[in-house]
Every structure is written in structure tokens, then in C-alpha cells.
Scaffold this motif. Structure first.
Motif, mmCIF file in Angstrom:
data_model
loop_
_atom_site.group_PDB
_atom_site.id
_atom_site.type_symbol
_atom_site.label_atom_id
_atom_site.label_comp_id
_atom_site.label_asym_id
_atom_site.label_seq_id
_atom_site.Cartn_x
_atom_site.Cartn_y
_atom_site.Cartn_z
ATOM 1 N N HIS A 61 24.521 94.955 1.488
ATOM 2 C CA HIS A 61 24.733 93.931 2.518
ATOM 3 C C HIS A 61 25.988 93.114 2.231
ATOM 4 C CE1 HIS A 61 20.175 94.150 3.530
ATOM 5 N NE2 HIS A 61 20.877 94.992 4.264
ATOM 6 N N LEU A 66 27.546 91.732 5.680
ATOM 7 C CA LEU A 66 26.365 91.217 6.376
ATOM 8 C C LEU A 66 25.810 90.008 5.642
ATOM 9 C CD1 LEU A 66 24.453 94.510 7.270
ATOM 10 C CD2 LEU A 66 25.565 92.946 8.858
ATOM 11 N N ASP A 67 26.125 89.903 4.376
ATOM 12 C CA ASP A 67 25.649 88.787 3.567
ATOM 13 C C ASP A 67 26.866 88.232 2.829
ATOM 14 O OD1 ASP A 67 23.868 87.032 2.597
ATOM 15 O OD2 ASP A 67 22.510 88.513 1.707
ATOM 16 N N GLN A 86 33.549 84.597 10.536
ATOM 17 C CA GLN A 86 32.592 85.399 11.314
ATOM 18 C C GLN A 86 33.321 86.286 12.310
ATOM 19 O OE1 GLN A 86 29.368 86.152 11.438
ATOM 20 N NE2 GLN A 86 29.063 85.050 9.523
ATOM 21 N N THR A 90 33.160 90.258 12.401
ATOM 22 C CA THR A 90 32.723 91.015 13.573
ATOM 23 C C THR A 90 33.719 92.138 13.875
ATOM 24 O OG1 THR A 90 31.651 89.068 14.469
ATOM 25 C CG2 THR A 90 32.152 90.826 16.014
ATOM 26 N N ARG A 93 33.446 94.912 11.345
ATOM 27 C CA ARG A 93 32.277 95.773 11.574
ATOM 28 C C ARG A 93 32.536 96.730 12.727
ATOM 29 N NH1 ARG A 93 28.967 91.075 10.309
ATOM 30 N NH2 ARG A 93 28.748 90.569 12.490
ATOM 31 N N ARG A 94 33.235 96.197 13.734
ATOM 32 C CA ARG A 94 33.513 96.973 14.910
ATOM 33 C C ARG A 94 34.400 98.169 14.609
ATOM 34 N NH1 ARG A 94 35.942 92.951 19.261
ATOM 35 N NH2 ARG A 94 33.965 91.926 19.588
ATOM 36 N N PHE A 99 27.245 101.666 10.461
ATOM 37 C CA PHE A 99 25.950 101.314 9.873
ATOM 38 C C PHE A 99 24.871 102.293 10.285
ATOM 39 C CE2 PHE A 99 28.006 97.204 9.730
ATOM 40 C CZ PHE A 99 27.646 96.756 8.475
ATOM 41 N N PHE A 101 20.678 102.056 9.744
ATOM 42 C CA PHE A 101 19.580 101.314 9.144
ATOM 43 C C PHE A 101 18.363 102.197 8.983
ATOM 44 C CE2 PHE A 101 22.137 98.065 11.271
ATOM 45 C CZ PHE A 101 22.427 97.253 10.172
ATOM 46 N N ALA A 103 15.322 101.736 10.154
ATOM 47 C CA ALA A 103 14.611 101.923 11.407
ATOM 48 C C ALA A 103 15.284 101.054 12.457
ATOM 49 C CB ALA A 103 13.149 101.515 11.263
ATOM 50 N N PHE A 104 14.899 101.273 13.659
ATOM 51 C CA PHE A 104 15.388 100.469 14.771
ATOM 52 C C PHE A 104 16.904 100.474 14.827
ATOM 53 C CE2 PHE A 104 15.517 97.093 17.776
ATOM 54 C CZ PHE A 104 14.381 97.358 18.492
ATOM 55 N N ASN A 105 17.419 101.666 14.968
ATOM 56 C CA ASN A 105 18.854 101.836 14.948
ATOM 57 C C ASN A 105 19.489 101.873 16.320
ATOM 58 O OD1 ASN A 105 20.515 102.157 12.608
ATOM 59 N ND2 ASN A 105 18.922 103.553 11.915
ATOM 60 N N LEU A 106 18.650 102.087 17.326
ATOM 61 C CA LEU A 106 19.218 102.357 18.647
ATOM 62 C C LEU A 106 18.757 101.319 19.666
ATOM 63 C CD1 LEU A 106 18.541 106.195 18.648
ATOM 64 C CD2 LEU A 106 20.575 104.984 17.870
ATOM 65 N N PRO A 119 29.787 101.306 19.719
ATOM 66 C CA PRO A 119 30.791 100.540 18.964
ATOM 67 C C PRO A 119 32.167 100.583 19.627
ATOM 68 C CG PRO A 119 29.523 101.934 17.495
ATOM 69 C CD PRO A 119 29.153 102.337 18.885
ATOM 70 N N ARG A 164 26.622 107.590 15.769
ATOM 71 C CA ARG A 164 27.184 106.319 16.199
ATOM 72 C C ARG A 164 28.029 105.698 15.088
ATOM 73 N NH1 ARG A 164 23.207 102.098 16.411
ATOM 74 N NH2 ARG A 164 23.687 102.174 14.200
#
Lengths: 284, 847
Positions: A61, A66-67, A86, A90, A93-94, A99, A101, A103-106, A119, A164
Motif C-alpha cells: 500500500h 495508497l497509504d 493527493q 491520483t 495511479r491513473r 492494481f 485487488f 476481491a471486488f475489482n470490477l 483507467p 484492466r
């Protein structure tokens, strides 16, 4: 064995120096990262392993912006992530990071294709069709592009997430337990793809995992324990990773003892090379 | 389980806050209406109590029953003044005082009329020194025509002081007077302007024929009211019968007055309660949505409870307990807010010179009803989501991504479709058919359309929003697409959020169409029927006779035709009648004659309005028995007219009108002025203005200005309607805020993911804003569409009532739509900021 810290800066895509991350304050303070110096090589799949609470996710992270680290510097593709606003984070990251993860990637409202190009859409970048096709074919999702996430299996979803992460040709892809929720067959597909993205497409990937089989797909495995880097393994196999973990469990008391001796007043100042870690119980 | 429910509320207070606020606003409206009514009613009771203190009243027999008469006060014949002496002479009677009263205009210190207009009345009273209800506070009682005393509040409102000179318009004449005294009733008079005259002057002006409305009787010593009435009847029975007069106890008269006041207040509060009900109905949408969403979020919690042995009934109850707490909390706060609202209103009224009674009443009834309404609405709104939560099998709920199962959606869509189709059919029949009472069918059809649309809305959401979102999707890639995905992923939620706004907007749309059509219709009537050059009208609704006479003598005025109004009875039914010079129809008014000829007016015949003639079956040549306060005539119907400028059922020639209506009771509604040939309008107008200026309340208008004036009145009503609808729109906007906030909480991880792949904070806020605007615009379009569609049928249905022209105010509706966009943006501010502030890492790992 290659040095953990590459001072030349040539072969690295991301690096950390004296990375400290503390959660909480006073008595309740937890040192999740306790002075980590690490380099991630360009064009390699690096796995980060370690027991629960070892700080492997925190390391990732912090590397990914992210951290925010409590102390130390984080460089990604030549930029100081730790000092970024920030807004710049951003943008980073773009354009430079990908990234995946656990779960819950989409985004459930978008189709697989829309998720893959998200992206680029966000960054208002132009889609390189040839590259998109390469990536899509590599993950083998050509016939699934019009489907929504709910119509895809878990493995397919993670492969969409991988596609992605790669579609904007990021400098480095961070994957946080990408196979944590998958069965072994789907895991194999996802990991195989991540490895191929490095070998064939020339990407750099950093992956956190606690699964020795997953780690065996990497070029190099780094071991973390109690917020510190305690060893590494090149060209790992499932067996060598398991061995290393077993030794790590045995060697932890020794490492703790070592650390307490070497640290009379808190931790060494950030930036001082932690060559000591290299002396960890790394099996050959 | 109750403990679980209460803890649930405490730990997620934020989720319920907007629901509480929605209940609060609705209940505040209800409680405010009730306590406003109580306050008004106690103000008037107090006034009745202190001003009507006679032990008995002798008055004319009821000629037209109170209920049958449009203005609700009974119409009575007068009693002769001579009777006062006879009454006073009866054994046991102390004093008998005639109540002599009539209209007056007081010109204040600033040169304008005191309290003129549609508000509280302005009247003069004879001040009898013996009268126990009044008290001379300062100065002395007036003597003679040149002196008046003023009621305390009137004195204050006028800016005059005892000793000042002033002017009054009395008996149609402008009269200079001195203010010689201040008189108090000992209670607030609710903004009425009251001027006291000495009895002789009052009699000359208001009772020239020696007829008064009533005689107040005060007993000598401790005689009770019944006994006073008995004695009067015993002593004067035959005389009273001969005069068609009656005796009533003081209490009976006070009760009647109070009943009239209550009836009027009843209309007002019913009107207000309709809007309160709309607000609460809209609030119910928010509550239902909130519970639907929280139930979904907590499905795993319920599954766990079910797994450890809780029954569906227990889960159901625990959710209803939460709704109960929300309802009671919102209601309790709402009652407080309602009292605050009334306190504010009272302050506003006081500023406007309308003093109301002391404290703000908050009786048990108000509290009980308000709390009950708020609570029942909350519990009812939560019942559907609660049932759904209770019936979801635990295994299904345990699963990670719980898909929203809309099993009822097909049934709902079918029912909605049927209702909508039925509603449209009913409206069509009401519009096209030859029904006697299309109103009922129209109302039912409208209800069907509204409810049908509400039910059908979730089905049309995906398609409709895809169209609405198209510009945003194209212009703001990929933000528009993301926002579209978010508003269409749960059509039911979006539909009910938009539905709340739809209701208010439907009424706004309908009101706008109705108002514009009314204005256009009026303009058309004035343009078609009025051929006069100028028109005199008064802010007090009564043009002083002297002003009318003087204007008639101005150079260049060819004719000044009076239009006088009074209530008469025809075969026992109360009717409004006007008296005009027969020649007015050749000079100033060009109206449609259906049958007969208006020239017959000159022969003492009567013209009747077509609508009335049809209802009553009157035809030309029929005999009508017309009775007024001054006499009874048998008149022949000479013409049937169809006029909207003259909206009254009966038109009489001046001679007959004069025989029926006593001069003191007639009101000159307006004066139509026709110029002499060759006269310049502007010059004549200037001359007329000079003549009428001293009368303060009289204005001269041309046809254009007359139409404008009516249009302004319509606009004023529209503003009041909009203000009342504003509350339900505010609540609907809160609903959008609520839905956005909760749906953002629901998709925290998704937001984390988007941020992780590079979505900026501003971009995220933009997505939320687009969602909000889409929801607001969808609701507004539906609402305005329904409102305009339904209101558009009204001119066809109510053409006979004077609503002839349909005008759709497109620009106004455009403004409303623009407003919806603004509202959407405003509603998005807080949720968008919250979403943008989410920490990426926290959001990604949010459970």
C-alpha cells in the motif's frame, strides 16, 4: 544472490528506503513497517510473502501510494511517492500504476470491456487497440467482453482485473492477494497470465500473497516478518518457498533477538542501508 | 431483539437522520396547522366573547339559511329602530341598544387606506356610552358627523393619534373627521379596522330607512338570558311576529358567530392539511427508501440473527421498532418545530398589523394527532422493506453480493400499467364525454395516473434514464456512464426517490398551467365582453357612491354605469344579483344573449345566466319570485345570457334592484366608464384620477390593466401555492440527499476501487452530481408531464366555469426544469463531498 538493495538504480522500478509505518499512537502504537529497504526490479514478477501481520500488505500500500509512510522514502518509476499531493497521487495511479485487488475489482455497472478501459477513460487517454487486443487475448477473454461482472466467474473477473491493470501500460502493477478468493485452477490462470505479462509483455508486477504456490510463479520472493524484510528467494518453487517459510518461522526468534541488540535507541535513521537484513536466513 | 434494533439505530444514527428530518418537516406542518387553527379560533372566540355581551338579541328572522348562503353568514331582514323603545320598556330590561354598523374606509396618517383589501374587514360601529363591551381608553366619545373614535389596534395601525384630523369614506362620501377618542374591546381584534361613530350619525348613514340588523338587550339586575328572552317574547310576541323578527339569547348568538368562524377556519385548515398530507406522503418515500437500503446493507446481520434462531417475525419486528423510534423522534421534534413555525407566523402577522391571541396553544389533541400521524407513516413506510428482510432466506443473505430480487416488479408494473391506462381513460372520458359531473371522474382518473406512474416508474427507469443520461455520457466520458450505471442499477430506488419529487412537481406543473390558463381566459373575457373605455374599482370591493357620482360629472365622460351587487333569494334560494342601468349593454358590455333580449330589462324583466337557467329549468317568460331585504317582487325572465364578465346568476335593472335592496346594503362593485365622443382617453383619465384620489381606495383602470390586475391576483395565489408545495419539494430533495448518501455508503468499495485506478476526487464528485441531477430531472419531468397533462384537460372540462383558454407556460416549465438541475446539484453537495473524502485504502478494504 543479487543484492536486495540495488544502489545503481538501473534495474529497479520501485524502491523504498528506511520505510516506517506506524498505526495508532502512544501505548497502542503498532509498527507495521519497521525500517524497510527494498528494490523491485524492472521486468520482474516479485512476490511479497510473510505471515499475517508481517506488514506485507502495508508495504505494498505504501509503495502504491495508497497509504502514507510515517518515515522513509518511496520511489516509483523515478518519482517520490511519499511526497506527492493527493492530486499527483491520483494522476500517478491513473497513468503509472495498475492494481489488482483480492476481491471486488470490477465496477458492476460496466461491461468487462468498459472495466478494462476504465483507467484510460478516466485519464482521457487514447486506447491502443493493438495493445488492448494483446492484453485481452493474453487473458483469454475475447468472447466475454460484453458481459457484466455478475455474469463472469471469479477467475474470469480477476483476469478482467488483470487486463484492466495492464491496459494503460503502467510502470508497475500491484496485486494484493489476487488469487485469495479463487480455486486452484482459476488461480493458475491468473498467475500464469501475470507471469506472462512480465515475460512476454515486459511488465513489472509486485504481488502480495500468502500462498506458496502463487509465490512460485514469481521471479523473486521477498519475505517479511514483523515489519521487516527477513529474506528473499530467487527462481522459487513451491517447495523452496515452503522451506523458506518453515525456516523463517524458526529463525524469527533469532531475528527478533538480533534486532533488539542492534537497536539500542529505537530504529536506525531512515535511509541508512539495511544491509543487515540480507543476512537473514535465506535458503539457497 | 428490541435491544438489537435500538443499538442498530444508535450506531447508525446518521442513516436515520434524514428520515427523522423528513418526518419532522411533515409533522411540523401538521402540528403547525392545528395549533394555528386553535390560535385563530381562540382569538376569534375571545373577540366574540368580549364584543357580543348582550343578554339577548332582537333581530330579523332568518331569510336565507346560513348554510345555503355562499358567504356563510345568514341573511336576515332588518328590524325597525322604533322597536328599541318598546324593548327597553319591557319589565326587567335595563337597556336596549341598536347595533348599527356599516362599511367605512379610514385614511391613515400616511394617506393610504388602513387595512384595505381582501384581508380583515373594515367597518364602523355606533358607540353607545352604555355599551358594556367597549371601554373608552382615551379622549371622549364622538359626537356628530365630524368626529370618530378608533379601536386601539386600529389607532396604532393608522398611525393617527387622538386629537388628529383624518379622513374617512363613509356612506360613499369622503368626510373629514377628528379622532376624538380611543376605544378598546379588551381583546385583540385580529386585524379588523374599527371606527366608532356616534349613534345618530351612524343611524343617518347606515340605517336611513330606520332598519337595523339587531338590537342588543341588557337585563336589569341578575336576570338570566333565558328569562330575558321569555319576558321579551311575552311582552312583544305579536309585534315581533308582525315584523318577522325573533329574539335569541346572547349565548345563542355567540355560538352562531363562533360556528361561522370555525367553519371558515375549518376550510383554511383543511386546505393547509392537504399540503401537510402531501409533505408527509413524500416523507414516507424517504423513510421507505432509507429502510430499504439499510435493510439491504444489514442483510448479513439479519441472516446471522436468523442463523442463531431469530424468527422472521422477530426480524420484521426489530425493523419496525426502528421505524417506530424514527417516527416518534421525528414527530416529537416536529411538534416542537410546528409550534416554532406558528410563533414565527404570529410574529409576521403582528408586523402586518394583525394581532392574535396570547399564547400558542398546544393541546393534547394536536400532540396526539401529530405524533400518531408521524409514527404511523414511518411504520407503514418501513413495513415493506421489513417484510422483505424477514422473508429473505439466511443462506441467500449470507452470500457476498446480494442481488436485489424484484419478484414483485412484474406484478407492480402490470398493476401500475393498468392504473395508468385506466386513469388516462377516465380523464379522456371526463374530457370528451357529456357527463354532468366530470369532476369526480377527472379526480379519480388523475389519482389513477399518479399512482399508476409511481408504480410503473421502476420499469421505465432504465430506458428513461438511458435517454436522459445520453448527453452526460457523451460529454463526460467515463463519468456520465458511471453515473448512469449507478442510477439504473437499482431502478426501484431511483424511481421512489424521483417519485417523491414527482408529486410536488406534478402539482407545480398543474398549478402553473391552471394559473396561466386562468389569466389568459380572463384576458379573453375582458377583451371580448368589455367595451367600456375605463373602469373604476375599489380595494375595499365597494366603490363609494359619491366617487361614482363625481366621476360621472367629469368632462369627457359619456356614461358612468354602476354595477351594484347584493344577495337576494329567488324562490327561496340565495342568489347573487347585480343591478345595472339597462343601457350598459349597449355602451360598456357586449355579452352573448342566448334567448330573449336584454332590452326587456328596461321593461322590468330579469336576465339570468345560462348555467343557472339550465340548472333550474328557467326559460324566457317564466315568473320568478325575487326577495331582497327591502321587499319582494315577482319578475319575468326576459333574457338568458351567457357572460363571464358578469358571472352572477341574476341581472336586474336598477329600478327593480332598488326596490329589493336597501340603499345601505348595496355595494357598487365597479363603474364602467364610456367616453363622450371626441374625448381623449388620457385627458379624461387624468381628470378622473384627480377626482378619485381623495377616496384612496378607488382606482381607474383600462381593460388591459383590469386584466393585469386579475392576473396579478392569480399570481399571488400561485405564489402561496408554490410556497406550500415548497415544503414537499424540500423533503423530496432531502430524499435525493438521503438516497445518494446511503448508496455511496453501499458502494464504498467500488468507490475505493475507482479511486485506486485513478479517478480523481473532483471526478468522483462529478459522478455523484450527475446521478443527483439525473434523478431530480427524471422526477421533475415525470411530475411536470403528469401535472401539465392533467391540467390541460381542465379548460375542456371547466369551460363553462370561465376557464376557456388553455395556455401551457413553456418558459415557466423550462425554469422549473432548470430548477430541478440546480436542486440536483445542491442535493449532491454533501454526499459528493463525503464520497470524495473517503480514504482510498479504507474504502477498498471496507466491509
Amino acid at each position: 544472490m543479487r543484492a536486495l538493495v540495488d544502489t545503481s538504480g538501473e534495474g529497479q522500478i520501485a524502491s523504498a528506503r528506511g520505510l516506517v509505518k506506524t498505526y495508532g499512537k502512544g501505548e497502542a502504537a503498532v509498527r507495521a513497517l519497521d525500517g524497510v529497504d527494498v528494490d523491485f526490479a524492472r521486468g520482474e514478477l516479485t512476490a511479497i510473502m510473510g505471515p499475517s501481520g508481517s506488514g506485507k500488505s502495508t508495504l505494498m500500500h505504501c509503495m502504491a501510494g495508497l497509504d502514507t509512510p510515517t518515515a522513509g522514502t518511496v520511489m516509483v518509476d523515478g518519482e517520490d511517492v511519499g511526497r506527492m499531493s493527493q492530486r499527483r497521487l491520483t494522476r500517478l495511479r491513473r497513468t503509472r500504476l495498475g492494481f489488482v485487488f483480492q476481491a471486488f475489482n470490477l465496477i458492476p455497472t460496466l461491461t468487462a470491456e468498459e472495466n478494462i478501459t476504465l483507467p484510460l477513460d478516466i485519464a482521457r487517454g487514447t486506447l491502443d487497440r493493438a495493445w488492448f487486443d494483446t492484453v485481452v487475448d493474453a487473458v483469454g477473454l475475447r468472447d466475454r467482453l460484453d458481459h457484466r461482472p455478475t455474469e463472469l466467474s471469479g477467475g474470469q473477473q480477476q483476469r478482467v482485473a488483470c487486463a484492466r491493470a495492464l491496459v494503460s501500460r503502467p510502470a508497475v502493477v500491484f496485486a494484493d492477494e489476487p488469487t485469495g478468493n479463487l480455486d486452484s485452477r482459476s488461480s493458475g490462470e491468473v498467475l500464469g497470465f501475470l507471469r506472462r505479462s512480465v515475460d512476454e509483455l515486459g511488465q513489472s508486477v509486485v504481488m502480495v500473497t500468502h500462498d506458496p504456490t502463487a509465490a512460485s510463479y514469481a521471479h523473486r520472493v521477498l519475505f517479511l516478518a514483523d515489519g521487516r524484510l527477513v529474506g528473499e528467494l530467487e527462481q522459487p518453487t513451491t517447495e523452496t518457498v515452503l522451506d523458506a517459510l518453515r525456516d523463517l518461522g524458526a529463525g524469527r526468534e533469532a531475528a527478533d533477538h538480533d534486532a533488539s541488540l542492534a537497536r539500542p535507541s529505537g530504529h536506525a535513521a531512515p535511509g541508512t542501508a539495511g544491509a543487515r537484513h540480507a543476512a537473514g536466513p535465506v535458503p539457497r | 431483539m428490541t435491544r438489537v434494533a435500538l443499538r442498530g439505530i444508535r450506531s447508525h444514527l446518521g442513516r436515520f437522520l434524514l428520515s427523522v428530518l423528513a418526518v419532522l418537516l411533515g409533522v411540523a406542518f401538521v402540528a403547525g396547522t392545528f395549533s394555528l387553527r386553535t390560535m385563530m379560533s381562540s382569538t376569534f372566540s375571545e373577540l366574540v366573547e368580549t364584543s357580543t355581551v348582550g343578554d339577548a338579541y332582537v333581530r330579523g328572522a332568518e331569510q336565507i339559511a346560513a348554510a345555503a348562503s355562499a358567504d356563510m353568514a345568514a341573511v336576515r331582514t332588518g328590524v325597525p329602530l322604533d322597536l328599541v323603545e318598546e324593548v327597553a320598556a319591557v319589565d326587567g330590561i335595563g337597556t336596549a341598544l341598536p347595533e348599527i354598523t356599516g362599511p367605512i374606509v379610514l385614511v391613515g396618517a400616511d394617506g393610504t387606506a388602513v387595512a384595505a383589501g381582501n384581508g380583515p374587514p373594515s367597518f364602523a360601529l355606533a358607540l353607545h356610552p352604555e355599551e358594556p363591551s367597549t371601554e373608552l381608553v382615551a379622549g371622549r366619545a364622538p359626537t356628530g358627523l365630524g368626529e370618530v373614535a378608533l379601536e386601539t389596534a386600529t389607532l396604532e395601525a393608522s398611525g393617527l393619534a387622538v386629537g388628529d384630523s383624518a379622513q374617512v369614506v363613509l356612506g360613499g362620501e369622503l368626510t373629514p373627521v377628528d379622532v376624538v377618542g380611543e376605544v378598546s374591546f379588551g381583546a385583540p381584534v385580529a386585524g379588523a379596522t374599527i371606527v366608532f361613530l356616534d349613534p345618530v350619525t351612524a343611524t343617518e348613514v347606515f340605517a336611513p330607512e330606520g332598519l337595523v340588523t339587531s338590537i342588543a338587550v341588557y337585563a336589569e339586575g341578575d336576570l338570566d338570558e333565558e328569562a330575558v328572552v321569555e319576558r321579551l317574547r311575552a311582552a312583544l310576541g305579536p309585534t315581533l311576529d308582525g315584523l318577522d323578527a325573533e329574539v335569541a339569547t346572547g349565548e345563542a348568538v355567540r355560538d352562531e358567530t363562533r360556528a361561522q368562524v370555525e367553519q371558515i377556519l375549518g376550510f383554511v385548515s383543511t386546505f393547509l392539511l392537504v399540503f401537510a398530507a402531501i409533505a408527509l406522503f413524500v416523507g414516507a418515500f424517504i423513510i421507505a427508501n432509507t429502510f430499504q437500503m439499510t435493510v439491504r446493507q444489514r442483510q448479513r446481520e439479519f441472516a446471522m440473527l436468523r442463523a442463531i434462531g431469530a424468527s422472521p417475525a422477530q426480524v420484521f419486528t426489530s425493523i419496525l421498532v426502528q421505524a417506530l423510534v424514527v417516527g416518534m423522534l421525528g414527530s416529537a421534534l416536529g411538534v416542537g418545530a410546528g409550534v416554532g413555525l406558528v410563533a414565527g407566523l404570529r410574529e409576521v402577522f403582528a408586523r402586518m398589523g394583525m394581532e392574535l391571541s396570547g399564547q400558542i396553544p398546544l393541546d393534547g389533541f394536536t400532540v396526539l394527532v401529530s405524533v400518531l400521524i408521524g409514527t404511523v407513516v414511518s411504520v407503514a413506510a418501513a413495513a415493506v422493506p421489513a417484510r422483505r428482510a424477514a422473508l429473505t432466506p439466511p443462506v441467500e443473505a449470507m452470500r457476498d453480493d446480494v442481488a436485489a430480487h424484484d419478484r414483485g416488479s412484474v406484478i407492480r408494473a402490470v398493476v401500475g400499467g393498468l392504473l395508468l391506462a385506466g386513469g388516462v381513460a377516465a380523464v379522456a372520458v371526463a374530457t370528451l364525454g357529456e357527463l354532468d359531473e366530470p369532476g369526480m371522474l377527472l379526480g379519480a382518473g388523475a389519482a389513477g395516473v399518479v399512482i399508476g406512474t409511481l408504480l410503473l416508474a421502476p420499469t421505465v427507469v432504465p430506458a428513461a434514464l438511458r435517454v436522459l443520461a445520453a448527453p452526460a455520457v457523451l460529454a463526460l466520458r467515463p463519468l456520465g456512464g458511471l453515473a448512469r450505471g449507478n442510477v439504473t442499477r437499482n431502478p426501484r430506488r431511483t424511481a421512489s426517490t424521483a417519485g417523491a419529487l414527482m408529486i410536488g412537481m406534478a402539482l407545480v406543473g398543474a398549478a402553473a398551467v391552471l394559473a396561466t390558463s386562468t389569466q389568459a381566459s380572463t384576458r379573453a373575457i375582458v377583451e371580448n365582453e368589455s367595451t367600456a373605455d375605463l373602469l373604476l374599482q375599489s380595494a375595499t370591493m365597494a366603490v363609494p357612491a359619491e366617487a361614482a357620482r363625481e366621476v360621472g360629472e367629469v368632462d369627457g365622460v359619456g356614461a358612468a354605469d354602476l354595477l351594484e351587487v347584493a344577495t337576494v333569494t329567488v324562490d327561496g334560494d340565495a342568489r347573487t344579483a347585480i343591478g345595472v342601468e339597462a343601457g350598459i349593454f349597449t355602451r360598456a358590455l357586449d355579452i352573448t344573449v342566448v334567448e330573449g333580449a336584454l332590452e326587456s330589462l328596461a321593461d322590468g324583466e330579469v336576465a339570468v345566466q345560462r348555467g343557472t337557467a339550465e340548472d333550474e329549468g328557467w326559460a324566457v317568460g317564466d315568473e320568478l319570485e325575487v326577495r331582497g331585504a327591502a321587499g319582494t317582487l315577482s319578475l319575468t325572465v326576459g333574457a338568458i345570457i351567457d357572460s363571464r364578465a358578469i358571472g352572477v346568476p341574476l341581472v336586474l335593472a336598477q329600478e327593480q334592484y332598488g326596490e329589493l335592496v336597501p340603499a345601505g346594503q348595496s355595494v357598487i362593485d365597479s363603474v364602467f366608464i364610456t367616453l363622450a365622443t371626441g374625448a381623449e382617453v388620457e385627458e379624461v383619465r387624468a381628470a378622473i384620477t384627480e377626482v378619485i384620489t381623495p377616496y384612496v381606495v378607488v382606482t381607474v383602470l383600462d381593460n388591459e390593466e383590469f386584466a393585469d390586475q386579475i392576473a396579478d391576483q392569480v399570481d399571488q395565489i400561485l405564489v402561496i401555492l408554490y410556497a406550500l408545495l415548497g415544503l414537499s419539494i424540500v423533503i423530496a430533495v432531502l430524499g435525493i440527499v438521503n438516497t445518494l448518501a446511503l448508496s455511496i455508503a453501499e458502494r464504498t468499495r467500488e468507490i475505493g476501487l475507482l479511486r485506486a485506478v485513478g479517478l480523481g476526487r473532483f471526478q468522483l464528485a462529478t459522478v455523484v452530481t450527475i446521478e443527483s441531477v439525473l434523478t431530480a430531472v427524471f422526477g421533475t419531468l415525470l411530475g411536470v408531464g403528469i401535472g401539465v397533462g392533467l391540467a390541460a384537460t381542465l379548460p375542456t372540462v371547466y369551460a363553462d366555469e370561465g376557464l376557456t383558454t388553455l395556455v401551457v407556460p413553456w418558459s415557466q416549465l423550462g425554469v422549473v426544469l432548470g430548477l430541478a438541475v440546480v436542486v440536483g446539484v445542491l442535493a449532491a453537495v454533501w454526499p459528493a463531498v463525503r464520497a470524495a473524502r473517503l480514504d482510498v485504502l479504507d474504502a477498498v478494504s471496507y466491509e
